[in-house]
Design an enzyme around this catalytic site. Structure first.
Site, PDB file in Angstrom:
ATOM      1  N   ASP A 209       0.881  -1.163   0.000  1.00  0.00           N
ATOM      2  CA  ASP A 209       0.000   0.000   0.000  1.00  0.00           C
ATOM      3  C   ASP A 209       0.923   1.219   0.000  1.00  0.00           C
ATOM      4  O   ASP A 209       2.125   1.100   0.275  1.00  0.00           O
ATOM      5  CB  ASP A 209      -0.892  -0.041   1.238  1.00  0.00           C
TER       6      ASP A 209
ATOM      7  N   ASP B 186      -1.762  -0.892   5.836  1.00  0.00           N
ATOM      8  CA  ASP B 186      -2.079  -0.410   7.185  1.00  0.00           C
ATOM      9  C   ASP B 186      -3.572  -0.295   7.435  1.00  0.00           C
ATOM     10  O   ASP B 186      -3.985   0.330   8.421  1.00  0.00           O
ATOM     11  CB  ASP B 186      -1.428   0.970   7.425  1.00  0.00           C
TER      12      ASP B 186
END
Length: 221
Positions: free
Chosen positions: A13, A172
């Site tokens: 990400d 996350d």
């Protein structure tokens, strides 16, 4: 994924995992709020919401007032300011540069799969020279689906010429782990990211909870 496996790759990400973009995103929010004479949002409030992009941040800043305003106009104001100031305060998280360097040194391919719009992603990454080694970049609007759908991750692994099972996905947010699990990748929570309560991520069913980027390197090599 087994250690010392040359046929492996790592997908990340972006916001809250590789780059700390919260202060620039928060500045864009506060710029729009200022234009509408609304109260500014402090960092401790906008940082946990940074991964949710323009929509999440505008909802945070405007609250119920958002229903009485032109959302698309606010969004365009937000994106315009953010694009013009995209790398003013953004930086790698501590330990990320050594992690990416180690992946390069060990010839382990890596890439980015983010829900950030691809045009903003492509505007941001050139500010950080390490991204010239990025093997694939997939944005939130690169495909018809976005995370938590596994399609962006499956597409990215294909571009790296790897099976999904050969890839780690690091993120996350819950949607990151959901997407990675659905793609049958090894999933890793970046606990240093935009997670308000790190105890919550223990329920996300990730394969690894990484307290710092070095944990990922130890897991791989």
């Amino acid at each position: 994924m087994s250690k010392n496996n040359s046929d492996q790759g790592v997908l990340f990400d972006l916001d809250g995992t590789l780059l700390d973009t919260a202060n620039d995103l928060g500045a864009a929010l506060n710029h729009v709020l200022e234009q509408h004479e609304m109260t500014q949002v402090p960092p401790q409030a906008f940082r946990p919401v940074a991964s949710d992009g323009a929509k999440g941040l505008l909802e945070l800043g405007f609250g119920d007032a958002l229903t009485t305003l032109d959302y698309e106009q606010l969004r365009q104001q937000f994106l315009r300011y953010y694009r013009e100031n995209i790398a003013r305060h953004t930086c790698f998280y501590q330990g990320i540069a050594p992690l990416l360097t180690a992946l390069n040194d060990n010839r382990i391919p890596w890439g980015v799969v983010t829900n950030k719009p691809i045009d903003l992603t492509q505007a941001l990454l050139p500010h950080y020279p390490l991204f010239k080694h990025c093997g694939v970049t997939v944005g939130g609007d690169s495909l018809a689906q976005r995370k938590p759908h596994p399609a962006p991750l499956l597409y990215a692994s294909e571009q790296l010429n790897l099976a999904p099972e050969q890839c780690i996905y690091v993120g996350d947010a819950l949607r990151d782990i959901q997407a990675g699990n659905a793609a049958k990748m090894t999933t890793v929570v970046a606990k240093w990211g935009y997670i308000a309560d790190t105890e919550v991520c223990h329920s996300w069913q990730a394969d690894l909870l990484a307290g710092e980027p070095a944990d990922i390197l130890e897991f791989i090599l």
